[in-house]
Design a protein around this motif. Structure first.
Motif, PDB file in Angstrom:
ATOM      1  N   SER A 184       0.480  -1.174   0.450  1.00 19.10           N
ATOM      2  CA  SER A 184       0.138  -0.390   0.093  1.00 19.10           C
ATOM      3  C   SER A 184       0.850   1.390  -0.256  1.00 19.10           C
ATOM      4  CB  SER A 184      -1.146  -0.100   1.289  1.00 19.10           C
ATOM      5  OG  SER A 184      -0.826  -1.233   2.013  1.00 19.10           O
ATOM      6  N   ALA A 185       1.622   1.227   0.813  1.00 23.97           N
ATOM      7  CA  ALA A 185       3.047   2.141   0.664  1.00 23.97           C
ATOM      8  C   ALA A 185       4.006   2.744  -0.443  1.00 23.97           C
ATOM      9  CB  ALA A 185       4.056   1.994   1.746  1.00 23.97           C
ATOM     10  N   ALA A 186       3.569   1.494  -1.519  1.00 25.54           N
ATOM     11  CA  ALA A 186       4.570   1.465  -2.601  1.00 25.54           C
ATOM     12  C   ALA A 186       3.124   2.444  -4.212  1.00 25.54           C
ATOM     13  CB  ALA A 186       5.097   0.061  -3.668  1.00 25.54           C
ATOM     14  N   GLY A 187       2.176   1.759  -3.177  1.00 23.49           N
ATOM     15  CA  GLY A 187       0.902   2.286  -4.497  1.00 23.49           C
ATOM     16  C   GLY A 187       1.139   3.077  -4.075  1.00 23.49           C
ATOM     17  N   MET A 188       0.960   4.158  -2.992  1.00 26.18           N
ATOM     18  CA  MET A 188       0.383   5.515  -2.204  1.00 26.18           C
ATOM     19  C   MET A 188       1.718   6.533  -3.158  1.00 26.18           C
ATOM     20  SD  MET A 188      -0.618   5.785   1.571  1.00 26.18           S
ATOM     21  CE  MET A 188      -2.392   4.726   1.844  1.00 26.18           C
ATOM     22  N   TYR A 189       3.439   5.884  -2.946  1.00 27.37           N
ATOM     23  CA  TYR A 189       4.611   6.549  -3.106  1.00 27.37           C
ATOM     24  C   TYR A 189       3.996   6.820  -4.663  1.00 27.37           C
ATOM     25  CZ  TYR A 189       9.091   7.838  -5.232  1.00 27.37           C
ATOM     26  OH  TYR A 189       9.914   8.627  -5.811  1.00 27.37           O
ATOM     27  N   GLY A 190       3.187   5.991  -5.396  1.00 27.83           N
ATOM     28  CA  GLY A 190       3.374   5.685  -7.379  1.00 27.83           C
ATOM     29  C   GLY A 190       2.383   7.435  -7.366  1.00 27.83           C
ATOM     30  N   GLN A 191       1.271   7.470  -6.593  1.00 30.33           N
ATOM     31  CA  GLN A 191       0.194   7.905  -7.065  1.00 30.33           C
ATOM     32  C   GLN A 191       0.473   9.236  -6.398  1.00 30.33           C
ATOM     33  OE1 GLN A 191      -3.807   7.064  -5.128  1.00 30.33           O
ATOM     34  NE2 GLN A 191      -4.504   8.824  -5.371  1.00 30.33           N
ATOM     35  N   LEU A 192       1.422   9.489  -5.251  1.00 33.29           N
ATOM     36  CA  LEU A 192       2.769  10.713  -5.202  1.00 33.29           C
ATOM     37  C   LEU A 192       3.155  11.148  -5.895  1.00 33.29           C
ATOM     38  CD1 LEU A 192       2.454  12.008  -2.590  1.00 33.29           C
ATOM     39  CD2 LEU A 192       4.617  11.292  -2.044  1.00 33.29           C
ATOM     40  N   THR A 193       3.966  10.506  -6.664  1.00 32.35           N
ATOM     41  CA  THR A 193       5.009  10.917  -7.340  1.00 32.35           C
ATOM     42  C   THR A 193       4.469  10.896  -8.750  1.00 32.35           C
ATOM     43  OG1 THR A 193       6.112   8.775  -7.335  1.00 32.35           O
ATOM     44  CG2 THR A 193       6.508  10.780  -6.512  1.00 32.35           C
ATOM     45  N   THR A 194       3.022  10.449  -9.571  1.00 29.83           N
ATOM     46  CA  THR A 194       2.896  10.713 -10.635  1.00 29.83           C
ATOM     47  C   THR A 194       1.421  10.688 -10.713  1.00 29.83           C
ATOM     48  OG1 THR A 194       2.098   8.268 -11.359  1.00 29.83           O
ATOM     49  CG2 THR A 194       4.814   8.487 -11.497  1.00 29.83           C
ATOM     50  N   GLY A 195       0.907  10.605  -9.553  1.00 33.84           N
ATOM     51  CA  GLY A 195      -1.177  10.852 -10.364  1.00 33.84           C
ATOM     52  C   GLY A 195      -1.304   9.360 -10.913  1.00 33.84           C
ATOM     53  N   LYS A 196      -0.567   8.659 -10.589  1.00 31.36           N
ATOM     54  CA  LYS A 196      -1.067   7.194 -11.186  1.00 31.36           C
ATOM     55  C   LYS A 196      -1.757   6.351 -10.146  1.00 31.36           C
ATOM     56  CE  LYS A 196      -0.427   8.411 -15.713  1.00 31.36           C
ATOM     57  NZ  LYS A 196      -0.819   9.597 -16.257  1.00 31.36           N
ATOM     58  N   PRO A 197      -2.543   5.708 -10.761  1.00 30.34           N
ATOM     59  CA  PRO A 197      -3.362   4.914  -9.986  1.00 30.34           C
ATOM     60  C   PRO A 197      -2.853   3.212  -9.955  1.00 30.34           C
ATOM     61  CG  PRO A 197      -4.807   4.610 -11.365  1.00 30.34           C
ATOM     62  CD  PRO A 197      -3.916   5.915 -11.721  1.00 30.34           C
ATOM     63  N   MET A 198      -2.498   2.075  -9.822  1.00 29.34           N
ATOM     64  CA  MET A 198      -2.257   0.865  -9.789  1.00 29.34           C
ATOM     65  C   MET A 198      -2.844   0.196 -10.109  1.00 29.34           C
ATOM     66  SD  MET A 198      -1.415   0.047  -5.427  1.00 29.34           S
ATOM     67  CE  MET A 198      -0.513  -0.981  -5.405  1.00 29.34           C
TER      68      MET A 198
END
Ligand code: ATP
Ligand code: ATP
Ligand code: MG
Ligand code: MG
Lengths: 468, 468
Positions: free
Chosen positions: A110-124
């Motif tokens: 979940s932290a990895a997914g949040m980091y992705g959304q935080l830096t690119t706006g993209k969903p998992m």
């Protein structure tokens, strides 16, 4: 103004280094690690030989963005759980179960997914088929940052997902890819070293041909068996809570149900030593009686916990892993007998490789593992490194300055396996300094060190004879 | 089975080492530190010269139990907030405010109270008078572990609480008291060193006479001023969230409101560079536009953040603190200009003391501070220690083995002050390795090192002249 610092984007952004996302290079590695750990755990739990696919694809038109994909042939994930698994911190299946596994907190993916959304706006993007008979589903998971809850969107059939069962996780994130020390490549190579039953197919950024880590063993490791807490590791407050919440009708029954190694006889003698009736209703136990029981427990002789809850790699496979990885003259390995820290069973394994084409005037290289996962960062914080530095390598014929690693053509392998690895932070990068753990690591290193010392003195004697 | 690992007793028990309660000795220290930090923060916030009382009393009939009490002359606490402050994790006034303070997470004192209840079953006892005119109240706070929420009980007037305003916190816990390195005594002494405006009266276990650290300065440090986030430190996901949640009617207004150093002109040029209308409604900004704005922000020249949000100790007071603490021949100190890591302003201060009666063949002693709080544990994990070890002390005439601290009669003082100190875990014991922070520490150490080098070569020349 007083308010909650709830576990959401703001917390992740401020505490990235606590979770392993300090910088883009580390974030890429942590994301892969969290996904790979989950896949191997899930396969082992379902007693499936793990076949993993790892892909890192640069995003067109962006210089530091990648799509990370990790796919497994595991048991898959039921649709109703997808949102919470990938979108809620502290949600998982391992926190409350006392047995060795790579994941333990409910935070990782979940932290990895949040980091992705935080830096690119993209969903998992998740694809999964939870059983051999059903359809494979594909869906997107994003975090609604206003309400701090996951949204599962765009669910449809995943026609390209061919595995009989399994899961594929895709995260688009800001990252940086570099080879060499502390790289994704090193992580996957060391994962293969400690997990010979796993096969990994790895497509690095821009690579058309994959790197394949073939499995070296067709034998699935014995699955770890869950155990109940041992009474000697349990604090007064936890004892009070266990008794209050127990469904048993008597105190004696509650003691037997809540703990491992507590037979009717042991439960009886605990009650006697405390001066509390074994027939008392556990829900009615007051603090004063809990305190008496707590002291009685710590005076009662109770058999050590069962140790089938931990799964060491084993001396043979540690040696094999070292031989595959290092060109050396001497290899030695040891698996210590199980021990306990704060009520938690653990096992230490160590190995050494000496000589060959290793550089003779470099500091020794330390390869660390916890629950079969390579630890590549924060050596300075780690009990393993501290134990290596604290070992007197001069006793085995090596050079060593005070407060530093020994010098010589040496690789040191250490594995800490436990039902709960005491990491120094949620990023799971370094092992905390519990004295019981440090002691066991030192004993393992001394055992290997003595073999090295004997080898080196024998070689010196042979060299002296040749001179005569 | 999948479920939440909620932040309660079970989590604290498993993760004690993450919060600083690894063993009874450390738990005693952490409890005092968390209470003392809160008291100093509260006094400074209210612009009151802090007078602290610290008492450690052994519990009769128990060998490893203490009652820890910390009392301050601060602004006190309003009754309605007591339960959440002391009984809920992640509840506080500092997480969301971007200015330097000792506390930053909302965890400290609640974790200490939970540890007390976990190990002794006893509730916390709070006395507080929130203003000079009101009654002083006394109440107990315990955690209802079944429902994971605080219970405030036995509230009554605190007739013995004489201060005009202030708070007294009492926690009964399992602890161990030892003098010497990493002790409560060392912590209080170093606290006095970095906080000359604070007075501390300290009754150790079984001591009838207190140790008194008198204040060395009647001047309250300039209070830290809160700043808004700087646009260059903000991630795409946080930007998106700030815009969506902004009360401003236009995008241009939202940019000015949400960030520091964004004037109307700067906001205008960000919108132009992104190709997004400055009149757009901020709540309607889609991900693609947020991405364009994010990239535009990072290409726009924006003035560095204001630095009145950090409060260095100051070169004079660092020197004074060292002189009080160490018998040496040379003292030197430096306060670096403010810098920024990930959008967060920070300041590094360093000092050296050389010679005197310090042992000439010992490893150098490193005294570390973060936001004026002494860091006594986990040096191996700390960016400060790493920067000291990574500095080439041979350039200044000292002996140093590779990967180790320099050798010599030397004390090294380092203070990291920031609106958000990136600690390696929630126990706030070591600073995470952000390259910007490591670089600034190295620069500060080099400045001090050059002074030391000049001093040592001058002394050698003088010694040579004497020989002739
Ligand atoms: N590939 C997968 N296949 C099956 N189940 C999975 C997979 N990935 C995650 N899960 C489930 O989701 C849960 C949450 O995963 P997450 O990584 O967030 O936490 P964790 O692995 O329990 O702990 P940690 O924070 O230490 O990684 C896991 O406990 C597991 O039950
Ligand atoms: N002695 C005190 N006087 C006045 N207010 C206090 C006192 N102690 C605590 N508080 C308030 O209670 C809040 C919570 O304290 P707590 O120690 O749990 O968290 P924190 O100090 O904000 O962060 P950290 O976890 O880093 O210590 C503080 O932010 C402060 O507002
Ligand atoms: Mg996981
Ligand atoms: Mg605090």
């Amino acid at each position: 103004t007083l308010r909650f610092a709830t576990l959401r984007f703001a917390t992740l952004a401020k505490n990235r280094h606590l979770l392993g996302f300090d910088n883009p290079r580390k974030a890429l590695l942590t994301t892969i690690k969290e996904a790979v750990d989950n896949s191997i755990d899930a396969c082992e739990e379902a007693e499936i030989l793990p076949d993993l696919l790892v892909e890192i694809s640069p995003v067109e038109g962006e210089d530091e963005r990648f799509v990370v994909a990790v796919e497994d042939n595991g048991p898959g994930i039921v649709k109703a759980q997808v949102g919470k698994i990938f979108g809620k911190l502290l949600y998982g299946s391992k926190f409350h179960s006392m047995k060795q596994s790579r994941g333990q907190q409910g935070i990782g993916i979940s932290a990895a997914g949040m980091y992705g959304q935080l830096t690119t706006g993209k969903p998992m993007r998740i694809m999964t088929r939870p059983s051999k008979s059903g359809k494979a589903l594909r869906m997107e998971v994003r975090i609604d940052t206003a309400r701090n809850r996951p949204e599962v969107m765009r669910e449809r059939e995943a026609k390209t997902f061919r595995k009989g069962s399994g899961t594929r996780v895709e995260i688009e994130l800001e990252g940086r890819y570099l080879k060499g020390k502390q790289s994704v490549d090193e992580y996957l190579q060391q994962t293969a070293m400690a997990n010979p039953h796993v096969s990994i197919t790895y497509y690095g950024p821009g690579e058309d041909d994959p790197v394949v880590f073939k499995r070296a063993s067709k034998r699935i490791p014995e699955p770890a068996r869950e155990i109940k807490p041992h009474p000697h590791g349990v604090e007064l407050g936890v004892l009070a809570r266990l008794l209050k919440g127990s469904p048993a009708r008597t105190l004696k029954g509650a003691l037997q149900d809540s703990f491992s190694r507590v037979s009717a006889a042991v439960a009886g003698s605990i009650c006697d030593a405390a001066g509390v009736s074994p027939k008392a209703r556990p829900g009615a136990i007051a603090n004063r009686e809990a305190d008496l029981l707590y002291k009685a427990i710590n005076k009662t002789r109770i058999m050590s916990p069962a140790t089938d809850c931990v799964v060491p790699i084993g001396q043979e496979l540690v040696l094999e892993g070292l031989r595959k990885e290092v060109d050396a003259d001497l290899f030695t390995a040891v698996t210590r007998p199980p021990a306990v820290y704060r009520g938690n069973p653990f096992v230490i394994e160590a190995g050494l490789a000496w000589g060959g084409n290793l550089a003779a005037d470099d500091l020794a290289r330390v390869i660390r593992f916890a629950n079969r996962v390579p630890l590549l960062y924060q050596p300075g914080a780690c009990a393993i490194s501290k134990s290596v530095v604290g070992t007197t390598w001069k006793n085995y014929g090596l050079q060593q300055s005070r407060g530093a690693l020994p010098v010589g053509p040496l690789v040191i392998f250490v594995h800490v396996a436990s039902v709960w690895v005491p990491f120094t932070s949620e990023s799971k990068e370094a092992v905390a300094h519990y004295p019981e753990i440090v002691k066991e690591i030192r004993l393992a290193l001394n055992e290997c060190g003595r073999k090295l010392g004997a080898f080196l003195s024998r070689r010196r004697r042979e060299a002296d004879e040749v001179k005569k």
